[in-house]
Enzyme design. Sequence first.
Site, short mmCIF file in Angstrom:
data_model
loop_
_atom_site.label_atom_id
_atom_site.label_comp_id
_atom_site.label_asym_id
_atom_site.label_seq_id
_atom_site.Cartn_x
_atom_site.Cartn_y
_atom_site.Cartn_z
N HIS A 45 -12.03 4.93 -11.03
CA HIS A 45 -10.83 4.99 -10.54
C HIS A 45 -10.36 6.65 -10.57
O HIS A 45 -9.36 6.62 -9.67
CB HIS A 45 -9.90 4.27 -11.35
CG HIS A 45 -8.60 3.31 -10.74
ND1 HIS A 45 -8.82 2.59 -9.54
CD2 HIS A 45 -7.32 3.82 -10.51
CE1 HIS A 45 -7.73 2.19 -9.03
NE2 HIS A 45 -6.81 2.79 -9.82
N ARG A 62 -11.61 1.64 -3.78
CA ARG A 62 -11.68 0.96 -4.95
C ARG A 62 -13.11 0.48 -5.15
O ARG A 62 -13.80 0.42 -4.28
CB ARG A 62 -10.65 -0.35 -5.06
CG ARG A 62 -9.22 0.07 -4.70
CD ARG A 62 -8.31 -1.08 -4.72
NE ARG A 62 -6.98 -1.07 -4.63
CZ ARG A 62 -6.39 -0.74 -3.40
NH1 ARG A 62 -6.87 -1.14 -2.31
NH2 ARG A 62 -5.04 -0.68 -3.47
N LYS A 120 -7.85 -4.69 -1.07
CA LYS A 120 -6.89 -5.53 -2.04
C LYS A 120 -6.03 -6.27 -1.07
O LYS A 120 -5.50 -5.88 -0.38
CB LYS A 120 -6.12 -4.80 -3.13
CG LYS A 120 -5.36 -5.18 -4.25
CD LYS A 120 -4.96 -4.34 -5.14
CE LYS A 120 -4.13 -4.97 -6.26
NZ LYS A 120 -3.65 -3.93 -7.35
N HIS A 137 -2.42 1.29 -0.62
CA HIS A 137 -1.32 0.95 -1.52
C HIS A 137 -0.46 -0.19 -0.49
O HIS A 137 -0.12 0.00 0.47
CB HIS A 137 -0.46 2.05 -2.05
CG HIS A 137 -1.17 2.86 -2.84
ND1 HIS A 137 -0.92 4.07 -2.93
CD2 HIS A 137 -2.08 2.61 -3.81
CE1 HIS A 137 -1.82 4.70 -4.13
NE2 HIS A 137 -2.68 3.61 -4.37
N TYR A 188 1.10 10.22 -8.08
CA TYR A 188 0.52 11.36 -7.86
C TYR A 188 1.52 12.81 -7.89
O TYR A 188 1.01 13.72 -8.23
CB TYR A 188 -0.26 11.24 -6.57
CG TYR A 188 -1.18 10.15 -6.57
CD1 TYR A 188 -2.11 9.96 -7.46
CD2 TYR A 188 -1.13 8.95 -5.55
CE1 TYR A 188 -3.09 8.83 -7.58
CE2 TYR A 188 -1.88 8.04 -5.80
CZ TYR A 188 -2.97 7.74 -6.60
OH TYR A 188 -3.80 6.84 -6.62
N ARG A 206 -10.77 7.85 -7.25
CA ARG A 206 -9.96 7.23 -6.31
C ARG A 206 -8.71 8.29 -6.44
O ARG A 206 -8.09 8.84 -5.52
CB ARG A 206 -9.61 5.95 -6.60
CG ARG A 206 -8.55 5.21 -5.84
CD ARG A 206 -8.21 3.80 -5.90
NE ARG A 206 -7.11 3.35 -5.45
CZ ARG A 206 -6.90 3.09 -4.29
NH1 ARG A 206 -7.75 3.27 -3.30
NH2 ARG A 206 -5.68 2.58 -3.69
#
Length: 282
Positions: free
Chosen positions: A209, A111, A137, A235, A244, A212
């Site tokens: 992004h 990220r 994150k 995630h 995806y 990513r």
Amino acid sequence: PARLHLSDLDAAMIGAFLEHLETERGNAVSTRNARLAAVHSLFGYAAVHAPEHAEVISRVLAIPPKRCDRAIVSYLTATEIDALLAAPNRATWHGRRDHALLVLTCQSGLRVSELIGLDCQDAHPGAGGGHVRCHGKGRKNRATPLTSRTAKVLRVWLAERDGHPRDPLFPTRAGGRLSRDAIARLVAKHATAAATACPSITAKNVTPHTLRHSAAMALLHAGIDTSVIALWMGHESPESTQAYLHADMTIKQRALARVTPPDTKPGRYRAPDALLAFLDTL
């Protein structure tokens, strides 16, 4: 705001705030839902620490998110990534820095916040590949492996960077950390330059992004299980990786190739003469 009491933040006020976001500020439903998720997080915390307001809290937590359209994930193909990585002018310091940053991002899928937070001590480009460590994150630390190509680029950059362990890995010319906007601008700049050699990039809004997403799609195309991709990308849940699958046409095409098509012929139906003769007798 400091004078607000929890009892003032009832469901009616939260509902009015959400309505204000959409009608007066013109925010999209996705933004409205993101704000509601933050409110729910706060009131989930309050449910434990302020049980005397349980009635108000339960009503706020009962406010549902709105359904909204979800855009298909945008990503770069292998050819487009190669064009992007070739765009920086490596005869300059900025070009070499940008090239190393883009190579790492396209391969690791970090990220923007994780890229900004990388220090020199976080990169470990060993001879066989190595890894980078990042503070991700949700205050989670993770290590992402590097390919031999990415490790080689980072080794060269670290030697030129020659910084202290806690210095930023990708600094400004003055030595500070790059901002989120600065990374977005450099990605957009090199994407525009890459479009000369690869025109298909022009049709895509290339952001950090997007890179990513490109890393995740590369893993998916390589046959990596979605649970592993979720761990790789940091995630919270493997469900986040399902986006995806929706974007990957190659998986759908392989599934379609296994389906036996119905035995029909194109064109309008033409009744045989015997059927027409029978209908004329009715």
